[in-house]
Scaffold this motif. Structure first.
Motif, PDB file in Angstrom:
ATOM      1  N   UNK A  97      75.181 116.203  34.514  1.00 33.38           N
ATOM      2  CA  UNK A  97      73.625 115.626  34.770  1.00 33.38           C
ATOM      3  C   UNK A  97      72.605 115.904  35.466  1.00 33.38           C
ATOM      4  N   UNK A  98      72.606 116.736  36.714  1.00 35.51           N
ATOM      5  CA  UNK A  98      71.558 117.418  37.204  1.00 35.51           C
ATOM      6  C   UNK A  98      71.796 118.780  36.288  1.00 35.51           C
ATOM      7  N   UNK A  99      72.492 119.262  35.726  1.00 35.40           N
ATOM      8  CA  UNK A  99      72.120 120.183  34.785  1.00 35.40           C
ATOM      9  C   UNK A  99      71.610 120.618  33.786  1.00 35.40           C
ATOM     10  N   UNK A 100      71.449 119.272  33.384  1.00 38.02           N
ATOM     11  CA  UNK A 100      70.529 118.624  31.939  1.00 38.02           C
ATOM     12  C   UNK A 100      68.875 118.473  32.560  1.00 38.02           C
ATOM     13  N   UNK A 101      68.450 117.731  33.601  1.00 31.84           N
ATOM     14  CA  UNK A 101      67.905 117.768  34.301  1.00 31.84           C
ATOM     15  C   UNK A 101      67.190 119.161  34.597  1.00 31.84           C
ATOM     16  N   UNK A 102      67.499 120.011  35.108  1.00 31.51           N
ATOM     17  CA  UNK A 102      67.514 121.647  35.829  1.00 31.51           C
ATOM     18  C   UNK A 102      66.744 123.039  34.065  1.00 31.51           C
ATOM     19  N   UNK A 103      67.724 122.277  33.282  1.00 32.87           N
ATOM     20  CA  UNK A 103      67.376 123.251  32.032  1.00 32.87           C
ATOM     21  C   UNK A 103      65.507 122.382  31.654  1.00 32.87           C
ATOM     22  N   UNK A 104      65.865 120.931  31.440  1.00 31.21           N
ATOM     23  CA  UNK A 104      63.727 120.505  31.326  1.00 31.21           C
ATOM     24  C   UNK A 104      63.049 121.388  32.037  1.00 31.21           C
ATOM     25  N   UNK A 105      64.278 120.957  33.319  1.00 27.32           N
ATOM     26  CA  UNK A 105      62.763 121.468  34.348  1.00 27.32           C
ATOM     27  C   UNK A 105      61.805 123.224  34.136  1.00 27.32           C
ATOM     28  N   UNK A 106      62.572 123.759  34.033  1.00 28.09           N
ATOM     29  CA  UNK A 106      62.793 124.934  33.444  1.00 28.09           C
ATOM     30  C   UNK A 106      62.455 125.083  32.184  1.00 28.09           C
ATOM     31  N   UNK A 107      62.523 124.710  31.627  1.00 32.21           N
ATOM     32  CA  UNK A 107      61.590 124.269  29.895  1.00 32.21           C
ATOM     33  C   UNK A 107      60.413 124.253  30.358  1.00 32.21           C
TER      34      UNK A 107
END
Length: 335
Positions: A97-107
């Motif tokens: 869940x945290x990783x999914x957020x960080x993928x979006x933030x990076x994008x």
């Protein structure tokens, strides 16, 4: 072709079917013919997905879009390295869940820096997202937060109809309370702007009622249609817009399916999602309307029940990529 837009694909929840559908979609040559896809996610998880689906693609990790080769037979990935090798498929994980957020933030960082032309998101899991410490109802609200956008709308796009939602991820009682003439007006304005950008200057827009039979002249409900919807429709009609309603949702969607309208305005989540998903999950694309960036998504969830089994269907992601290409191209022309 250097004019193909660069589309950032967020990997979504690593425990779900996102990695598999990405691998399957990027095996299609016609995807590479229309865009330059770049996955923002986890290279190790993509390799596992490649093994599961029997992919022969080459995985190429890069630090930035400028380093990518963008050619057939390859998956380009910005690897954030957040997923452990032993993460199980099909289970809620705070790490995923945290990783999914960080993928979006990076994008979002990349697109705001001008390195991407659009975002296409694989599904995340809301429970996992919350467990990871990010309390958002879903992608739509998360992207609004990250881009500093005050209000956005969710539009579902299928070959037969487009459906935009006045409210989305709230309970039905809260949805009814939230609906007001201003919100209905702004939602229809966003729909009209999106359709006009796609070349339809005078779209036919149909608006659902809230109650059965759209209240049937006060027989059902407490006058919500007259109070919350009719003022918005009257205002937009005065502009010369082709807006009809409020109409009973049960017959409206039938009419929309046969081509009577260019867009349906649904009042709450299931009113709009139900008819679209009956058509098949592979047909639907989720578009966030009102963001300063182009964002499309698959119209299905993480499908934990089949994750890791190699049977997930990639067609919705391909449709989402095609829609991202179309919107990104039109946005570039409009700019």
């Amino acid at each position: 072709m250097s004019d193909r837009p660069v589309i950032g694909i967020t990997m979504g929840d690593a425990a779900g079917i996102g990695p598999e559908v990405i691998v399957r979609a990027l095996a299609h040559d016609d995807v590479h013919d229309v865009c330059r896809p770049l996955v923002i996610g986890d290279a190790g998880r993509l390799r596992k997905a490649m093994e599961i689906v029997g992919s022969t693609l080459e995985l190429h990790t890069v630090d930035s879009p400028a380093d990518a080769h963008f050619k057939r037979g390859q998956i380009e990935c910005i690897d954030l390295g957040l997923i452990p090798d032993d993460l199980p498929w099909g289970k809620v994980s705070s790490v995923a869940g945290d990783a999914a957020y960080r993928y979006i933030a990076k994008t979002v960082e990349l697109i705001e820096a001008g390195e991407l032309d659009a975002i296409c998101t694989a599904p995340l899991n809301k429970e996992a997202l919350h467990a990871g410490g990010h309390i958002f109802p879903g992608h739509t609200e998360l992207l609004a937060h990250l881009t500093g956008t005050e209000e956005v709308s969710m539009m579902l796009v299928t070959p037969k109809m487009k459906v935009i939602h006045v409210t989305t991820h709230v309970g039905i009682i809260d949805a009814i309370a939230r609906i007001n003439p201003g919100l209905v007006t702004r939602t229809i304005e966003r729909a009209h702007e999106t359709l006009a950008r796609a070349g339809n200057d005078n779209p036919r827009i149909a608006v659902c009622g809230i109650n059965p039979h759209a209240g049937e002249n006060g027989l059902f409900g407490y006058g919500e249609e007259d109070e919350k919807i009719v003022p918005a429709i009257n205002e937009l009609r005065q502009r010369g817009w082709d807006v009809e309603g409020p109409l009973p949702a049960d017959t409206l969607f039938f009419r929309a399916g046969r081509g009577d309208f260019d867009c349906v305005v649904a009042m709450y989540h299931d009113q709009g999602h139900g008819p679209v998903k009956v058509m098949g999950l592979e047909a639907g694309v989720n578009v966030t309307v009102g963001l300063p960036v182009v964002r499309t998504s698959v119209d299905h969830g993480t499908a934990f029940d089949i994750a890791g089994k190699g049977i997930a269907d990639e067609r919705s992601l391909i449709e989402a990529l095609n829609q991202a290409v179309e919107l990104a191209s039109r946005r570039t022309v409009a700019a």
